[in-house]
Motif scaffolding. Structure first.
Motif, mmCIF file in Angstrom:
data_model
loop_
_atom_site.group_PDB
_atom_site.id
_atom_site.type_symbol
_atom_site.label_atom_id
_atom_site.label_comp_id
_atom_site.label_asym_id
_atom_site.label_seq_id
_atom_site.Cartn_x
_atom_site.Cartn_y
_atom_site.Cartn_z
ATOM 1 N N ALA A 145 -7.543 65.218 51.472
ATOM 2 C CA ALA A 145 -6.739 66.422 51.258
ATOM 3 C C ALA A 145 -7.238 67.579 52.127
ATOM 4 C CB ALA A 145 -6.766 66.818 49.778
ATOM 5 N N ALA A 146 -8.562 67.774 52.163
ATOM 6 C CA ALA A 146 -9.140 68.889 52.940
ATOM 7 C C ALA A 146 -8.915 68.675 54.432
ATOM 8 C CB ALA A 146 -10.632 69.030 52.624
ATOM 9 N N ASP A 147 -9.035 67.426 54.897
ATOM 10 C CA ASP A 147 -8.810 67.148 56.318
ATOM 11 C C ASP A 147 -7.357 67.422 56.708
ATOM 12 O OD1 ASP A 147 -11.416 66.499 56.704
ATOM 13 O OD2 ASP A 147 -11.122 64.334 56.855
ATOM 14 N N GLU A 148 -6.432 67.029 55.847
ATOM 15 C CA GLU A 148 -5.017 67.298 56.143
ATOM 16 C C GLU A 148 -4.766 68.807 56.145
ATOM 17 O OE1 GLU A 148 -2.881 65.327 57.251
ATOM 18 O OE2 GLU A 148 -3.486 63.311 56.660
ATOM 19 N N LEU A 149 -5.413 69.523 55.233
ATOM 20 C CA LEU A 149 -5.253 70.985 55.215
ATOM 21 C C LEU A 149 -5.755 71.593 56.522
ATOM 22 C CD1 LEU A 149 -4.551 73.636 53.735
ATOM 23 C CD2 LEU A 149 -6.824 73.582 52.721
ATOM 24 N N ALA A 150 -6.883 71.065 57.028
ATOM 25 C CA ALA A 150 -7.409 71.560 58.306
ATOM 26 C C ALA A 150 -6.395 71.311 59.420
ATOM 27 C CB ALA A 150 -8.741 70.876 58.627
ATOM 28 N N ARG A 151 -5.763 70.129 59.406
ATOM 29 C CA ARG A 151 -4.740 69.815 60.406
ATOM 30 C C ARG A 151 -3.553 70.780 60.281
ATOM 31 N NH1 ARG A 151 -5.571 64.318 59.022
ATOM 32 N NH2 ARG A 151 -7.357 63.922 60.368
ATOM 33 N N LEU A 152 -3.164 71.038 59.043
ATOM 34 C CA LEU A 152 -2.023 71.934 58.800
ATOM 35 C C LEU A 152 -2.297 73.340 59.330
ATOM 36 C CD1 LEU A 152 0.094 72.086 55.596
ATOM 37 C CD2 LEU A 152 -0.862 74.202 56.485
ATOM 38 N N VAL A 153 -3.502 73.839 59.074
ATOM 39 C CA VAL A 153 -3.866 75.189 59.515
ATOM 40 C C VAL A 153 -3.853 75.268 61.040
ATOM 41 C CG1 VAL A 153 -5.849 76.770 59.652
ATOM 42 C CG2 VAL A 153 -5.131 75.841 57.445
#
Lengths: 212, 212, 212
Positions: free
Chosen positions: B26-34
């Protein structure tokens, strides 16, 4: 309960008293911060932060003690809840101080000092009640007093918020809107702190009911 | 504890590890999203949502297991707290992703990527610690590491928020005020996620103290 | 469980049912408030407040009972959680009503009525489920229904929030920005109320799993 507790089990009462007295310190510093000129606030905020750190340390000590003794003066869950509720109060007070400095707020509406004054009185009342955990007797009055203070805080909160968000002169300046939002966050946090005192009182009352 | 746990009781450790590894996703995908351009964000937000759904499923599996076994490797309340704390982290990460898309935010302040990076590292550290619940040994270091990451996240939060709410150029445009409020919500949510990791670490430490 | 509960232990079910029926009252009044003209709202808000006071009284009665009986129909912690979750729903409904009046909001976006309608239906579903705590049978369906209502509420929340914060016509008036922020607080609080119903359902399901 008729049997006497051993010193190690009685050790919870002084810790709860210390945690509550530490909240008195935090609330008093917050009152000073609200009263101070903006340039003097960061220094005072650091003292509020120091009180919050001390609160964390005391919470940790209570929970560590809880895990290391076999007999506790009241339910383990209640000790956990009371320690957490006191910790929450301290966190909220620190958060309010932090936001006032972080948002670089200048003059504060008078209602904020009223909200903080309620917190100071609730803190003193709580510190006075904690040794009573051992006697139970005065604890029902404590809940009544804190609830009454919470009502007073609630009224101050509503009046202050209305003044900030619905001022008599309509807001026409974008910077004033942002200022209003920042102030709203501060008064919301102070109201959360007042609510946290209510959680302390409710936990204490639930302990009192079981002991009676 | 000297006696050996039966497989069914040991089953909690892999579930906690899976829940923590799911937070890494989840955190890695959030980093990608940002990091992504605004039009690409909704697709990535759906992947964060999928991780949150998987987190809900794992939380449910842990609590169902908790209700169906007679012997647990540590206190039932602590298992409940740890599962809830991990679930909270995942919820906060999803909420941050959701808000960025929902508020149709464009370029994000650099500080947001710093906050998210702290979350990614806290997630990896947590996933590495979960198997240690069985051994207890490395768990104190875990609490220290997460608290240190939380301090780092806190500093990033304060700096980013100051930049958003008190920019060097005064805000004169109403639309810019609204944009600032939206960004504030996002950085607040990221800070909540960092705090949720601290709750995970505190729960783990309370388990470690009892087992030692 | 094969043995029969004594009346005093069975007394929890009617109290939970009363607490849920009281939420139906609060939600219905909130629907009326949202539908009313602004000058009529303060009177209706006082009725929502009265329901919240009644909710507090019922929560207190449940927790007092919990502390005074030796045998409980299900885990003490679950009774505490369920009472708190029902109390949270009522608090959130009252907070939403309070904010609408306090912020002196005029016409409300249609999405707010949709959110409140979801709350009314979740309240009715919850009141219908509470007597089922004694039979367990229909409780899994209850969780499914509340989760489905929560999804519906979530969709309404997202659509309403997007309309408020990212309107098709850009916001150019400072007063309109402040209005948007006030509306955002209201829809956020309504979404918190929907989430609080989900916490009720999750607690009920954890009870159902243990009893089955």
């Amino acid at each position: 309960m008729a049997f006497r507790l051993r010193p190690s089990e009685r050790g919870f009462y002084p810790l709860f008293t210390q945690a509550a007295e530490n909240i008195v310190v935090a609330a008093d510093e917050l009152a000073r911060l609200v009263d101070a000129e903006a340039p003097d606030r960061p220094t005072i905020a650091r003292r509020v932060k120091a009180a919050e750190d001390e609160g964390d340390r005391l919470t940790h000590e209570i929970l560590t003690k809880l895990n290391s003794v076999f007999v506790t003066p009241f339910d383990r869950e209640d000790i956990h809840r009371l320690a957490s509720a006191l910790d929450d109060v301290c966190d909220m007070i620190e958060e309010a101080a932090d936001r006032i400095v972080l948002y670089r707020l200048g003059d504060l509406p008078a209602g904020i000092a009223v909200q903080v004054d309620v917190l100071c009185r609730a803190a003193i009342r709580t510190a006075a009640a904690m040794p009573g955990l051992e006697k139970v007797s005065e604890l029902h009055q404590f809940t009544i007093d804190v609830n009454s203070l919470e009502d007073e805080g609630d009224a101050a909160y509503h009046a202050t918020l209305a003044g900030i968000l619905s001022p008599t002169e309509p807001i026409t300046d974008p910077a004033a809107v942002l200022e209003a939002i920042k102030l709203k966050e501060v008064v919301d946090t102070l109201e959360d702190a007042a609510d946290a005192f209510e959680a302390v009182a409710n936990t204490v009352e639930s302990i009192a009911v079981k002991e009676s």
